[in-house]
Design an enzyme around this catalytic site. Sequence first.
Site, PDB file in Angstrom:
ATOM      1  N   ASP A  30       3.528   9.335 -34.918  1.00  0.00           N
ATOM      2  CA  ASP A  30       2.213   8.956 -34.386  1.00  0.00           C
ATOM      3  C   ASP A  30       1.183   8.976 -35.513  1.00  0.00           C
ATOM      4  OD1 ASP A  30       0.928   9.004 -31.246  1.00  0.00           O
ATOM      5  OD2 ASP A  30      -0.469   9.253 -32.925  1.00  0.00           O
ATOM      6  N   ILE A  31       0.316   7.971 -35.513  1.00  0.00           N
ATOM      7  CA  ILE A  31      -0.679   7.843 -36.589  1.00  0.00           C
ATOM      8  C   ILE A  31      -1.755   8.933 -36.490  1.00  0.00           C
ATOM      9  CG2 ILE A  31      -2.365   6.318 -35.434  1.00  0.00           C
ATOM     10  CD1 ILE A  31      -2.240   4.554 -37.979  1.00  0.00           C
ATOM     11  N   ASN A  87       2.729   8.469 -20.863  1.00  0.00           N
ATOM     12  CA  ASN A  87       1.538   8.162 -20.087  1.00  0.00           C
ATOM     13  C   ASN A  87       1.707   6.794 -19.448  1.00  0.00           C
ATOM     14  OD1 ASN A  87       0.259  10.551 -20.882  1.00  0.00           O
ATOM     15  ND2 ASN A  87      -0.482   9.604 -22.772  1.00  0.00           N
ATOM     16  N   VAL A  96      -1.860   2.434 -25.248  1.00  0.00           N
ATOM     17  CA  VAL A  96      -1.080   1.316 -25.790  1.00  0.00           C
ATOM     18  C   VAL A  96      -0.103   0.875 -24.701  1.00  0.00           C
ATOM     19  CG1 VAL A  96       0.562   0.566 -27.548  1.00  0.00           C
ATOM     20  CG2 VAL A  96      -1.267   2.161 -28.169  1.00  0.00           C
ATOM     21  N   HIS A 100       6.226   4.055 -24.345  1.00  0.00           N
ATOM     22  CA  HIS A 100       6.577   4.988 -25.421  1.00  0.00           C
ATOM     23  C   HIS A 100       6.657   6.395 -24.852  1.00  0.00           C
ATOM     24  CE1 HIS A 100       2.224   4.328 -25.320  1.00  0.00           C
ATOM     25  NE2 HIS A 100       2.080   5.611 -25.643  1.00  0.00           N
ATOM     26  N   HIS A 102       6.239  10.257 -25.984  1.00  0.00           N
ATOM     27  CA  HIS A 102       5.744  11.140 -27.033  1.00  0.00           C
ATOM     28  C   HIS A 102       6.688  12.333 -27.155  1.00  0.00           C
ATOM     29  CE1 HIS A 102       1.447   9.578 -27.117  1.00  0.00           C
ATOM     30  NE2 HIS A 102       1.806   9.166 -25.920  1.00  0.00           N
TER      31      HIS A 102
HETATM   32  P1  5GP Z   1      -0.879   6.660 -25.290  1.00  0.00           P
HETATM   33  O1  5GP Z   1      -2.311   7.128 -25.244  1.00  0.00           O
HETATM   34  O2  5GP Z   1      -0.786   5.174 -24.979  1.00  0.00           O
HETATM   35  O3  5GP Z   1       0.074   7.480 -24.506  1.00  0.00           O
HETATM   36  O4  5GP Z   1      -0.406   6.870 -26.783  1.00  0.00           O
HETATM   37  C1  5GP Z   1      -0.603   5.948 -27.787  1.00  0.00           C
HETATM   38  C2  5GP Z   1      -0.339   6.646 -29.098  1.00  0.00           C
HETATM   39  O5  5GP Z   1      -0.143   5.655 -30.088  1.00  0.00           O
HETATM   40  C3  5GP Z   1      -1.491   7.533 -29.564  1.00  0.00           C
HETATM   41  O6  5GP Z   1      -1.031   8.863 -29.724  1.00  0.00           O
HETATM   42  C4  5GP Z   1      -1.924   6.891 -30.892  1.00  0.00           C
HETATM   43  O7  5GP Z   1      -2.284   7.848 -31.863  1.00  0.00           O
HETATM   44  C5  5GP Z   1      -0.695   6.111 -31.285  1.00  0.00           C
HETATM   45  N1  5GP Z   1      -0.976   4.912 -32.081  1.00  0.00           N
HETATM   46  C6  5GP Z   1      -1.882   3.938 -31.779  1.00  0.00           C
HETATM   47  N2  5GP Z   1      -1.856   2.977 -32.717  1.00  0.00           N
HETATM   48  C7  5GP Z   1      -0.902   3.338 -33.617  1.00  0.00           C
HETATM   49  C8  5GP Z   1      -0.415   2.734 -34.812  1.00  0.00           C
HETATM   50  O8  5GP Z   1      -0.848   1.667 -35.248  1.00  0.00           O
HETATM   51  N3  5GP Z   1       0.573   3.394 -35.476  1.00  0.00           N
HETATM   52  C9  5GP Z   1       1.085   4.585 -35.027  1.00  0.00           C
HETATM   53  N4  5GP Z   1       2.046   5.138 -35.772  1.00  0.00           N
HETATM   54  N5  5GP Z   1       0.646   5.178 -33.904  1.00  0.00           N
HETATM   55  C10 5GP Z   1      -0.332   4.562 -33.203  1.00  0.00           C
END
Ligand code: 5GP
Length: 114
Positions: A30-31, A87, A96, A100, A102
């Site tokens: 994760d970034i 999520n 996103v 995915h 986590h």
């Molecule tokens: P969500 O909130 O959809 O469950 O999680 C999305 C995750 O994707 C977040 O933890 C966010 O930090 C990660 N993320 C968003 N954009 C990028 C990216 O461009 N690269 C990486 N490695 N992680 C990303």
Amino acid sequence: MADCIFCKIAAGEIPSSKVYEDERVYAFKDINPQAPVHILVTPKEHMANVLECAEREDDLLGHLMKVASRIAKEQGLAENGFRLVTNCGKHGAQSVNHLHIHILGGRQLGEQMA
Ligand code: 5GP
Ligand code: ZN
């Protein structure tokens, strides 16, 4: 899918720190890590979330969970434990819209889930 950041990451069009890859799955760091280990496990094929995956695919969710568990073990998280989270949608605070899971670990996580 056009304009999906995780499709582009899985296709190698946007750089990422890859942790694991097979025919169906891509996993990367994760970034914006929220724990010492924070890895995302995604299907390479675009699907919005767990609902769509469960409807469309027979065994992909099981495969994603197996991969996530294996990665957690490889990352040294098996002994002290870890958390797997996916999520879904607005109330789930999904940011996103490409499925995915986590993997979170490497420190004591909070008891509260939400
Ligand atoms: P969500 O909130 O959809 O469950 O999680 C999305 C995750 O994707 C977040 O933890 C966010 O930090 C990660 N993320 C968003 N954009 C990028 C990216 O461009 N690269 C990486 N490695 N992680 C990303
Ligand atoms: Zn996608």
